[in-house]
Write an enzyme that holds these catalytic residues in place. Structure first.
Site, PDB file in Angstrom:
ATOM      1  N   HIS A 148       1.435  -1.161   0.066  1.00 57.07           N
ATOM      2  CA  HIS A 148       0.204  -0.115   0.253  1.00 57.07           C
ATOM      3  C   HIS A 148       0.958   1.721   0.284  1.00 57.07           C
ATOM      4  O   HIS A 148       1.771   1.534   1.115  1.00 57.07           O
ATOM      5  CB  HIS A 148      -0.759  -0.090   0.779  1.00 57.07           C
ATOM      6  CG  HIS A 148      -1.904   1.095   1.118  1.00 57.07           C
ATOM      7  ND1 HIS A 148      -1.735   1.826   1.900  1.00 57.07           N
ATOM      8  CD2 HIS A 148      -3.179   0.906   1.014  1.00 57.07           C
ATOM      9  CE1 HIS A 148      -2.867   3.088   1.898  1.00 57.07           C
ATOM     10  NE2 HIS A 148      -3.264   2.453   1.277  1.00 57.07           N
ATOM     11  N   ASP A 225       2.561  -4.785   7.865  1.00 56.22           N
ATOM     12  CA  ASP A 225       1.664  -4.122   7.792  1.00 56.22           C
ATOM     13  C   ASP A 225       1.218  -5.038   7.783  1.00 56.22           C
ATOM     14  O   ASP A 225       0.304  -5.820   6.774  1.00 56.22           O
ATOM     15  CB  ASP A 225       1.629  -2.799   6.617  1.00 56.22           C
ATOM     16  CG  ASP A 225       0.526  -2.337   6.247  1.00 56.22           C
ATOM     17  OD1 ASP A 225      -0.783  -2.665   6.817  1.00 56.22           O
ATOM     18  OD2 ASP A 225       0.394  -1.022   4.778  1.00 56.22           O
ATOM     19  N   GLN A 228      -4.942  -4.944   7.699  1.00 52.39           N
ATOM     20  CA  GLN A 228      -5.637  -6.364   6.149  1.00 52.39           C
ATOM     21  C   GLN A 228      -5.566  -6.986   7.049  1.00 52.39           C
ATOM     22  O   GLN A 228      -6.410  -8.216   6.768  1.00 52.39           O
ATOM     23  CB  GLN A 228      -5.419  -6.254   4.940  1.00 52.39           C
ATOM     24  CG  GLN A 228      -5.436  -4.606   4.270  1.00 52.39           C
ATOM     25  CD  GLN A 228      -6.874  -4.542   4.444  1.00 52.39           C
ATOM     26  OE1 GLN A 228      -7.809  -5.276   4.783  1.00 52.39           O
ATOM     27  NE2 GLN A 228      -6.884  -3.738   3.707  1.00 52.39           N
ATOM     28  N   LYS A 251     -10.181  -1.053  10.649  1.00 50.79           N
ATOM     29  CA  LYS A 251     -10.856  -2.292   9.013  1.00 50.79           C
ATOM     30  C   LYS A 251     -10.654  -3.236  10.242  1.00 50.79           C
ATOM     31  O   LYS A 251     -10.939  -4.358   9.471  1.00 50.79           O
ATOM     32  CB  LYS A 251      -9.356  -2.882   8.173  1.00 50.79           C
ATOM     33  CG  LYS A 251      -8.945  -1.265   7.999  1.00 50.79           C
ATOM     34  CD  LYS A 251      -7.500  -0.858   6.881  1.00 50.79           C
ATOM     35  CE  LYS A 251      -7.591  -0.163   6.496  1.00 50.79           C
ATOM     36  NZ  LYS A 251      -8.173   0.201   5.591  1.00 50.79           N
ATOM     37  N   CYS A 389      -4.862   2.840  -3.604  1.00 54.25           N
ATOM     38  CA  CYS A 389      -3.433   2.880  -2.742  1.00 54.25           C
ATOM     39  C   CYS A 389      -2.478   2.094  -3.508  1.00 54.25           C
ATOM     40  O   CYS A 389      -1.428   2.374  -2.650  1.00 54.25           O
ATOM     41  CB  CYS A 389      -3.557   3.140  -1.846  1.00 54.25           C
ATOM     42  SG  CYS A 389      -4.756   4.333  -1.066  1.00 54.25           S
TER      43      CYS A 389
HETATM   44  N1  7TS Z   1      -1.955  -0.784   5.071  1.00 55.80           N
HETATM   45  C1  7TS Z   1      -2.906  -1.769   4.410  1.00 55.80           C
HETATM   46  C2  7TS Z   1      -2.017  -3.316   3.754  1.00 55.80           C
HETATM   47  C3  7TS Z   1      -4.018  -1.052   4.125  1.00 55.80           C
HETATM   48  O1  7TS Z   1      -4.774  -1.634   3.429  1.00 55.80           O
HETATM   49  C4  7TS Z   1      -4.421   0.148   4.482  1.00 55.80           C
HETATM   50  C5  7TS Z   1      -5.492   0.618   3.987  1.00 55.80           C
HETATM   51  C6  7TS Z   1      -3.194   0.773   4.464  1.00 55.80           C
HETATM   52  C7  7TS Z   1      -1.830   0.376   5.350  1.00 55.80           C
HETATM   53  C8  7TS Z   1      -3.402   2.326   5.250  1.00 55.80           C
HETATM   54  O2  7TS Z   1      -4.118   2.050   6.533  1.00 55.80           O
HETATM   55  P1  7TS Z   1      -5.072   3.422   7.153  1.00 55.80           P
HETATM   56  O3  7TS Z   1      -5.858   3.118   8.362  1.00 55.80           O
HETATM   57  O4  7TS Z   1      -3.620   4.244   7.975  1.00 55.80           O
HETATM   58  O5  7TS Z   1      -5.590   4.420   5.530  1.00 55.80           O
HETATM   59  N2  7TS Z   1      -6.208   0.294   2.632  1.00 55.80           N
HETATM   60  C9  7TS Z   1      -7.739   0.371   2.581  1.00 55.80           C
HETATM   61  C10 7TS Z   1      -8.062  -0.451   0.867  1.00 55.80           C
HETATM   62  O6  7TS Z   1      -7.831  -0.590   0.519  1.00 55.80           O
HETATM   63  N3  7TS Z   1      -8.767   0.607   0.963  1.00 55.80           N
HETATM   64  O7  7TS Z   1      -8.796   1.781   1.715  1.00 55.80           O
HETATM   65  C11 7TS Z   1      -7.872   2.480   2.473  1.00 55.80           C
END
Ligand code: 7TS
Length: 431
Positions: A148, A225, A228, A251, A389
């Site tokens: 990401h 990371d 997910q 999430k 992303c």
């Molecule tokens: N890493 C992964 C694997 C992610 O899926 C996401 C967000 C992030 C980092 C960032 O997370 P945040 O909570 O700090 O924003 N992924 C997604 C997505 O797949 N669609 O919208 C956000």
């Protein structure tokens, strides 16, 4: 109307979660679980909402919404500073939430659990506070093609500032890490490996145990990371022996604006603060300021107190549901959806690794993913269309974007069938 997720008169949390665990392993019942999620009852354009955008964010069970409401109705106060009753209650609740996170990750020590705004902030913290002071020109950070943007850009920023280089592990056609290439990338200049646990765009579950073992054999620390991962599997940071682990509350059925950085205490102790401000200091004079102890050294300013409490309620909810049933259910949905979309001509699934979480990315010959998303939306079906992303990953597959359905514990087989029907209709509309 009382629903399954509401508290009984005795204050016990009712709801599918409790019933499922009390039943001693009775089959997971997504219809009962749905009762715990008020938002799912609505219609969109007159059609029942089919929410398949769970990799972007998950919905919140009533117990989470109520925990936040209870905090603001009863205990709202700033933490770690007041001597009054409300502040003491708020502090106790926030610190209890930290312990819930610690237990969820099986971390050894509360000092290793830092609350952040989310995965993004957690990774930036490690980039700026751990990596940046250690990096010299020519040093290397290893990431993968699956990352990401939030596990790419922070490393590019520290590379830019220090003269270090980013090295990228290639992936195979199925979207799996090339482990041979990975091991070949590890060298005397590698200072850190930063890898996604579960890919948000493809669903690939990376062999993180092997990733860590290979890095540690060469004395290289590893950040995972886990944005997910935490919603779908047991994450045990001690069994993994990872150095850092990042995830987001929103999430895992918790609130937005709260997330977690786990870090081994010896790393966190050695790292300078990431931000300066209130709460992160032991003492301040204009001549010299000393830092607070862990984890507060990394929590400058008033944190998202209600967010931490809501996150703990979400993790407790998942714990009561049990992992086995919901994980099997999510895999069932993934297998069913994969088969249904495979059966539709012109649909191509991107990401076919043997080990996948419940994420299904696909493209349709000659139809832009945004058009797929827009037409499905009119049927009440929410998916994500775009680059997720992960632009370098899209480039790897030669597509600008994909359509992505991602399943959560409250989705049903009927919803998978509605998706397949909707996708078939998209093709009809365009032919
Ligand atoms: N890493 C992964 C694997 C992610 O899926 C996401 C967000 C992030 C980092 C960032 O997370 P945040 O909570 O700090 O924003 N992924 C997604 C997505 O797949 N669609 O919208 C956000």
């Amino acid at each position: 109307m009382r629903t399954a997720g509401e508290r009984s008169a005795g204050g016990q949390i009712a709801g599918a979660a409790t019933r499922a665990s009390a039943s001693g392993g009775r089959a997971f019942d997504p219809l009962a679980v749905r009762e715990d999620f008020p938002i799912l009852r609505q219609k969109v354009y007159g059609k029942p909402l089919v929410y398949l955008d769970n990799a972007a964010t998950t919905h919140k069970p009533r117990v989470v919404i109520e925990a936040i409401e209870r905090f603001y109705e009863n205990d709202n106060s700033n933490i770690h500073r007041g001597l009054h009753a409300l502040s003491e209650r708020a502090t106790a609740a926030f610190e209890a939430a930290r312990d819930t996170v610690r237990r969820t990750l099986n971390a050894a020590d509360l000092r290793e659990i830092v609350f952040t705004r989310g995965t993004t902030e957690a990774i930036n913290l490690v980039a700026q506070s751990f990596a940046r002071p250690r990096l010299r020109p020519g040093d290397e950070i290893v990431i993968s093609t699956l990352e990401h943007h939030s596990n790419i850009v922070p490393w590019q920023m520290v590379c830019e500032a220090t003269g270090a280089r980013l090295r990228v592990i290639p992936i195979g056609e199925a979207g799996e890490l090339d482990m041979k290439a990975y091991e070949a990338l590890l060298g005397p200049r590698t200072r850190l490996v930063a890898i996604v646990h579960v890919s948000n765009a493809l669903g690939t579950i990376n062999p993180v145990e092997r990733v860590i073992e290979a890095a540690h054999a060469r004395g290289i620390p590893v950040l995972l990371d886990g944005a997910q991962a935490v919603a779908h599997m047991k994450v045990d940071v001690r069994a993994l022996d990872c150095d850092f682990y990042a995830f987001s509350g929103h999430k895992v059925y918790g609130p937005t604006g709260i997330g977690v950085l786990y870090g081994k205490v010896e790393h966190l102790e050695a790292m300078p603060p990431y931000q300066g401000g209130g709460d992160m200091i032991a003492s301040v004079t204009f001549e010299k300021t000393t830092w607070n102890r862990l984890p507060y050294k990394f929590e400058a300013g008033t944190p998202h107190i209600a967010g931490g409490i809501g996150l703990a309620a979400a993790l407790d909810y998942l714990d009561r549901l049990g992992l086995e049933g919901r994980a099997a259910h999510e895999q069932d949905l993934l297998v069913r959806a994969t088969a249904a979309l495979r059966a539709i001509p012109r649909v191509r699934i991107i990401g076919t690794a043997p080990a996948k979480a419940s994420v299904l990315s696909f493209v349709i010959d000659g139809i832009h993913p945004h058009d797929i998303g827009t037409i499905l939306d009119r049927d009440g079906i929410a998916i994500r269309a775009g680059h997720h992303c992960t632009q370098p990953l899209m480039d790897r597959f030669g597509v600008p974007a994909t359509a992505r359905a991602s399943f959560a514990l409250y989705n049903t087989r009927d919803e998978v069938d509605a998706l397949a029907k909707g996708v078939a209709r998209v093709i009809e509309v365009f032919s």
